[in-house]
Every structure is written in C-alpha cells, then in structure tokens.
Design an enzyme around this catalytic site. Sequence first.
Site, short mmCIF file in Angstrom:
data_model
loop_
_atom_site.label_atom_id
_atom_site.label_comp_id
_atom_site.label_asym_id
_atom_site.label_seq_id
_atom_site.Cartn_x
_atom_site.Cartn_y
_atom_site.Cartn_z
N PHE A 140 6.30 2.14 0.54
CA PHE A 140 7.50 1.76 0.92
C PHE A 140 8.11 0.44 0.20
CE2 PHE A 140 10.66 -0.65 3.28
CZ PHE A 140 11.38 0.14 3.80
N ASP A 225 3.84 -5.80 -4.81
CA ASP A 225 4.82 -5.90 -3.62
C ASP A 225 4.06 -6.40 -2.66
OD1 ASP A 225 6.65 -5.81 -1.70
OD2 ASP A 225 7.34 -3.63 -1.96
N LYS A 254 10.49 -11.22 3.39
CA LYS A 254 9.97 -11.29 4.88
C LYS A 254 9.58 -12.77 5.12
CE LYS A 254 9.65 -6.54 6.18
NZ LYS A 254 9.22 -5.43 5.13
#
Length: 399
Positions: A140, A225, A254
Amino acid sequence: MDAQAHVDLVNEFSAHNYAPLPAVISKAEGVWVEDVEGRRFMDFLAAYSAVNFGHSNAELMQVAREQLERVTLTSRAFITDQLGPFCKELAELCNMETVLPMNTGAEAVETAIKTARRWGYQIKGVQADKAKIIVCDQNFHGRTTTVISFSTDPDCRKDFGPFTPGFEVVPYGDIEALKNAIDDNTVGFLVEPIQGEAGIIVPPDGYLQEVRQACTDSNILFIADEIQSGLGRTGKTFACDHENVKPDIYILGKALGAGIMPVSAVVSSRAIMDVFTPGSHGSTFGGNPLACTIGRKVIEILGKGEIQDHTTQLAGYLFDRLRAYKWDKVTTIRGRGLWVGIELDRVSAGKAKPYCLRLMEEGLLCKDTHEYSIRLAPPLIITKEEIDWALERLDKVLR
Ligand SMILES: *Cc1c(COP(=O)(O)O)cnc(C)c1O
C-alpha cells in the site's frame, strides 16, 4: 444533530469511497475522542499513525497556534524562515542530506518514483523510458493513478485503468524473488519495511539487510516507504532501524504532520536529490511554514528518543498480554511496537468488521484491515493503565 443524523448526512452527501464505523467524533484529547452525544471512545487507530503523539498534543498545538498567527503559506516562490531549519533537522533525524517536502503520503511516493526514474536515466544510465521499479505484493503506497497501477488489491484498481507502466511486483519478504526481478533497467525497489494496510506484516528477520545488500550490489535505489511504519510507531525512529539498515530514500508522512497538517517528505542524499532542477517538480503547499513548524516539533520530540523507548516498553507489555489470552477465535497476533494485527479465524470468527463494531460499542475504536484482521495502533503517548482498559474491552469481544 445526533449521531444518526450525521451518519445519514454523510451517506447522502459524501462520496461512498469509505465505509466508516458510525462514531461521530466532535473533539479529542490524548488517546480519547468524544462523539456528538458526549460518548467517549479510546482511539486505538490514531488515524493510521498520523496521531502518534496524541490528539491535541499541547507542545504541538502551541507551535501550530503561534505559527498560525505569523505566516501560513507563501508558496515556494519565496523562502520562509521555517523551511531551511525543517529540512536540516529532518535530514539530520534521518542521517541523510536533503529533503523534498510535500503534503500527503501519496505525493511523497510519487516524488520518490520520479526521483528513482530520473536517477536511473541521468546517473545509472538506463535507456529512455525503460526504467523499472520493483514493488511488493500486498503493498500500500497511496491512491494516485500511478500508485494504484502497481497495487495488487483489485478493489483499488477496478475500472481505473489505463495504468502507468514500469513496475514489477514480487512477493513480500522473498529476497530471491527480488534478486531475480532485478535487471539492467531496474532503478529501485519500493517497499514498506513493515506492511501496514496488508495487516501489519513483519518480513522475515534479515530481509531488510538482504534488500540493502541486493540494492547496493545491483546499483538500484532502496526506497523505504516509512509513511506508516516510521516516526516512532515500531519503537524506533524508523522500522529500518530494527535491522540497522539505511535505505537510499525514506518516504515519510502521516505522523510528520502530527494529525494537525498533512506533511510528507522524501529524504535522501544530495547526489540523488540533485536530479531535481528548478521547475522539474513542486507543490503549492509543500514545505509551507505551518507544516514545517509542526514537522520541526515532531522531529524535536523524536530526537529525544523518549517516545520510542516508551513505545518499546509498552509494546512488550501489550504483546505479552495479548498472547496470554489465547483467544480461540484468533489465529495470529503479529506486529512490532504499538502496531498490532490480530488475525481472526475465518471459520470460527469470520470477518473483522463486526468485531470492530462491537469494540466501538464497548468504547474502543479500531479498524479491520484486509477483512480478517483487526488493526491496533494507539497513539504512542498511551499509558499502561489505558492499555489495560483497552485489553479488557478486547477480551470481552474476542473471548
Ligand atoms: C497512508 C500511506 C500512504 C499514503 O498516504 P496518504 O497521506 O494517505 O496519501 C502511503 N504509504 C503508506 C505505507 C501508507 O501507510
């Protein structure tokens, strides 16, 4: 308006691209949120790690409030007094040299893809338009058209083609598959050090070290990531730190914005980042002073190391207690730090969503992922007593 009226309003006027639990939150502090009817819930998702330092964190709110009064956006046509310090401090936290700030995670992933492709053409010498980036099954990395082009989740892709070429998928955690996929046109390997959306999947021990070696040997970029796994979630600043591995590129997001602003960044060496020249990439909001101020405070908090130690300590406690329950309905409990995937038995338990609804009724907010897992990711500032409170609810629902 009561909670049901809000649910109806969202159903009527919002796109149906989410299926949220019907918790209608109107305020939050620390690990707690409160709904429009005054019910309190413990937030065991923390906005997928964006709220690592808790809701309404006093230090973070203070710097945000002060910056709000000074200047919030100038565009990158000019320089603000927050940009240089932010880039320096983030580069230092990452033990890297340069930072390219963006806003959302997907934009930072896109930026890293552009970085790797240009690096491939301009430095490695790959033939024009032939660059290949290797990615993992069950990955993802966001929702843009290019990023979903290499998703393996049919729900993310259906009827969104045509897709961006130049990606090859290999199984996660399989070093031989990675090595076999690397060819002369390969410019990078894009990977989550722990797969978040897939259900908190920790790769086999040593995998990241082997990835580092394979990337170095074949002269391709190791792109980590760490949007969800980074910035304290696993008990270290980066999930890569668990194997003492340094990628060529970190992708962050985030928690970098502490749940106040979307703040993301690509962090790398000067040699790699210099593929960007004026006009080749940018963002109206990327590197804005409000985002930078908040990011700087996040970096300062992480620089002390206390939140990482606290996370490690509580994670040990949380995993010990979770495993001791030996719930029949649960097949696996996995994860690292305060980041847990509880895999339900498909036959005796069924899907995870009804359990998340029941947990919500008990006052605990968490999220199902990939149908059969319950994902736990509380704010890292949580206390042992608050974990005990959550465990009581989990036991009641999973017993
Ligand atoms: C959330 C996430 C993204 C995308 O971030 P957005 O801010 O939602 O665009 C990318 N990669 C990983 C690993 C993520 O968890």
